[in-house]
Every structure is written in C-alpha cells, then in structure tokens.
Design a protein around this motif. Structure first.
Motif, PDB file in Angstrom:
ATOM      1  N   ARG A  42       2.446   1.714  -3.351  1.00 29.88           N
ATOM      2  CA  ARG A  42       1.531   1.633  -4.501  1.00 29.88           C
ATOM      3  C   ARG A  42       2.034   0.584  -5.512  1.00 29.88           C
ATOM      4  O   ARG A  42       2.019   0.792  -6.720  1.00 29.88           O
TER       5      ARG A  42
ATOM      6  N   HIS B 297       0.825  -1.216   0.000  1.00 31.63           N
ATOM      7  CA  HIS B 297       0.000   0.000   0.000  1.00 31.63           C
ATOM      8  C   HIS B 297       0.852   1.255   0.000  1.00 31.63           C
ATOM      9  O   HIS B 297       0.622   2.174  -0.795  1.00 31.63           O
TER      10      HIS B 297
ATOM     11  N   ALA C 257      -0.457  -0.809  -8.400  1.00 33.30           N
ATOM     12  CA  ALA C 257      -0.771   0.223  -9.394  1.00 33.30           C
ATOM     13  C   ALA C 257       0.450   0.515 -10.253  1.00 33.30           C
ATOM     14  O   ALA C 257       0.345   0.681 -11.483  1.00 33.30           O
ATOM     15  N   GLU C 258       1.625   0.562  -9.619  1.00 29.46           N
ATOM     16  CA  GLU C 258       2.847   0.801 -10.388  1.00 29.46           C
ATOM     17  C   GLU C 258       3.149  -0.370 -11.310  1.00 29.46           C
ATOM     18  O   GLU C 258       3.660  -0.178 -12.419  1.00 29.46           O
TER      19      GLU C 258
END
Length: 318
Positions: free
Chosen positions: A218, A215, A221-222
């Motif tokens: 990230r 979290h 998402a990355e």
C-alpha cells in the motif's frame, strides 16, 4: 566518507546524502525524524550534526532495519526508535511536540533487494513475499493466488504502467491453475515468457515486480498519509525532504507540495476565495544524483529529491 561511498558500518550506499543534508538544514539542538531508517545512512549524517540537546527519531516497518538501528543507535540518549509505518508518525508521542525536519526515503531499500528471502528481486530466486513488514498484511504469493484476472491487470497497469498488463494477468491466472506461484524466479520467468519479442532496456519483469510490491505494501496510500502527517508535525521553519524512485511517487510528492505552496486557480464565476496562505514553500527544484554518484551507485539513477519548508509564520495544527 566521500559522498556516494558505502558506509563503513553497514556497507550500504545511502542516496544523495549531501543534497539531503543541505535540504534538511540540520541545527544542533533540533529534532528530526527519519521515517525510513533502512540501514541508517542518512540518519548517521543527521546525528553527526546534532549536539547534546538534539533529538533523532527513527522509524521503519522492517524488523531487520529496526534491529540494525537498535544495535548502532540504541544507547545514544538523543535517539528514539520505533517500528512502524511513517504513515502513522503522527501517532508517536515524541513527534507530537513538533520536529524540525522529516526525511522519507521511499521504496524498497538496498538490503531488502539484496536478500533473496525477502522476495523483492527478480534477479535472486526466493519466496514471493515482497512485504516490507513481513509480520503484517498479505504476501505477493497470497495475493496472486486469490486476485482475479481483472484486479491483477489493473494493479500492473496502475502501479507498474505495464502496457501488456492484461496479457500478464491472463498468464498468471492460467499458471496458478496448474501450480501456485510461490517463487520470484517463477514469476519473473512467466512474465518474460509472455512479453513481446524485441529489445528490452530493462528486465521484462521490472514493472510487474514494482506494481505487485507497491500494491502489497500500500505504498502510495501510505505516502499520501505520511506526507499529511509529516506536514502537520513540522515546526515553523521545519523542512520535509522526500526521495522518490519512480514517477508515481514523485508525482504525489510534487502535487502535494504544490497544493500547499500555490493558490488554487481562480474562477470568475465563483465568489472570491479567501486569501491563500501557503503552508509549505518549495525549496528549489527537484534534485537528482550527480554522474559520480550514479557511477558508484547505479540505484541512485532514478532518485528524485524534493524539499519543502513550513513557513516561519505558520502555526502547528491544534
């Protein structure tokens, strides 16, 4: 050096070196990007196969990794180094000409785990940081100090698949009301204290630490952004190799490759879809480290390597 052994220069154990090199299929005058340099175990092997006309691009978010890259490779005219996330590799000018291979070795590196001050390990007491780039974003301690109980529970469940996420989140919120959580040992002890009694095959805090780290950085998402950028940067015939260390990462990589390699399911109620042209081809099945490597390097046990190739007929995005 034998496969699975430590590099003489760094003492680091790169994972699945032989399989990665087979997957990347390095050519002497090619251009390759290592988006997660770490301590250079894989990059070193790529460079050994490059001739004078080859190019090796190195990236990492960690300033310590970049310092190591500069020390060892900074004087090599074939090597270019940049500090940053592989999610933004497409913004780097040398990448825009296209590359013949991209390697992403995901998750936290062995040096990061081994240094208590980085805050990644529940086995070594240190500041509760967990940032891969210590100069950017919010530390784990700062996030745990401000997030509400529901957000913490959702993160533990989503990124750690922690079954008692609500119980742990409740304990974290109660504890910070008395004193802030600032040390890895404090968080590990708190989690262990609220876990159900019984046998634990792994440390009780393993999933919590994984979830908070993912979290804070990230990571998923990355990864999604990095796969898109790497795919776009590959030249026709170029290859993408990704090493994952847990199911959430591997699922993203597997689905990304499949989405670009296989036509979507048809629907007789809809008009005929255009002819599907794959922009990636999966090269073999998922690969794992062999027994000898796992014995020499237990961290290789959970590693999964997937390789895909951009078809020779594919064109670079304009």
């Amino acid at each position: 050096m034998s496969v699975g052994g430590a590099d003489a220069r760094s003492g680091h154990l790169p994972v699945m070196v032989a399989q990665v090199m087979e997957g990347l299929r390095v050519i002497g005058d090619g251009a390759y990007l290592d988006g997660t340099f770490g301590r250079g175990g894989h990059a070193r092997r790529v460079l050994e196969r490059l001739g004078p006309g080859g190019r090796l691009l190195l990236m990492d978010k960690d300033p310590e990794a970049i310092a190591a890259a500069e020390r060892e490779f900074g004087a090599d005219p074939r090597v270019t180094i940049r500090r940053g996330s592989f999610a933004a590799l497409g913004d780097w000018a040398p990448v825009r000409d296209g590359v013949d291979g991209v390697l992403l070795d995901l998750g936290v590196s062995s040096p990061q785990l081994d240094v208590a001050e980085r805050g990644f390990s529940f086995g070594k007491d240190g500041p509760l940081d967990m940032r891969m780039d210590p100069d950017a974003g919010e530390s784990a301690a700062a996030w745990l100090a401000r997030a509400d109980e529901r957000e913490i529970a959702d993160v533990l469940w989503t990124f750690g698949e922690e079954r008692v996420s609500r119980r742990i989140a409740r304990a974290i919120v109660a504890r910070r009301g008395e004193a802030p959580l600032t040390r890895t040992a404090d968080l590990a002890e708190l989690v262990a204290g609220v876990m159900p009694r019984g046998r634990h095959d792994i440390h009780p805090a393993t999933r919590t630490f994984q979830a908070v780290r993912i979290h804070v950085n990230r990571e998923l998402a990355e990864l999604e952004a990095g796969l898109e950028a790497a795919h776009a940067a590959l030249r026709p015939g170029g290859r993408l190799a990704v090493i994952s260390f847990h199911s959430l990462e591997d699922r993203i990589v597997k689905r990304y490759i499949a989405r670009h390699a296989k036509p979507p399911p048809g629907n007789r109620r809809l008009p005929a879809a255009p002819v599907f042209e794959p922009s990636l081809i999966a090269i073999g099945d998922a690969r794992k480290a062999g027994a000898a490597e796992v014995a020499a390097n237990p961290r290789a046990r959970s590693a999964v390597l997937r390789v895909a190739e951009k078809p020779a007929a594919a064109e670079l995005p304009r």
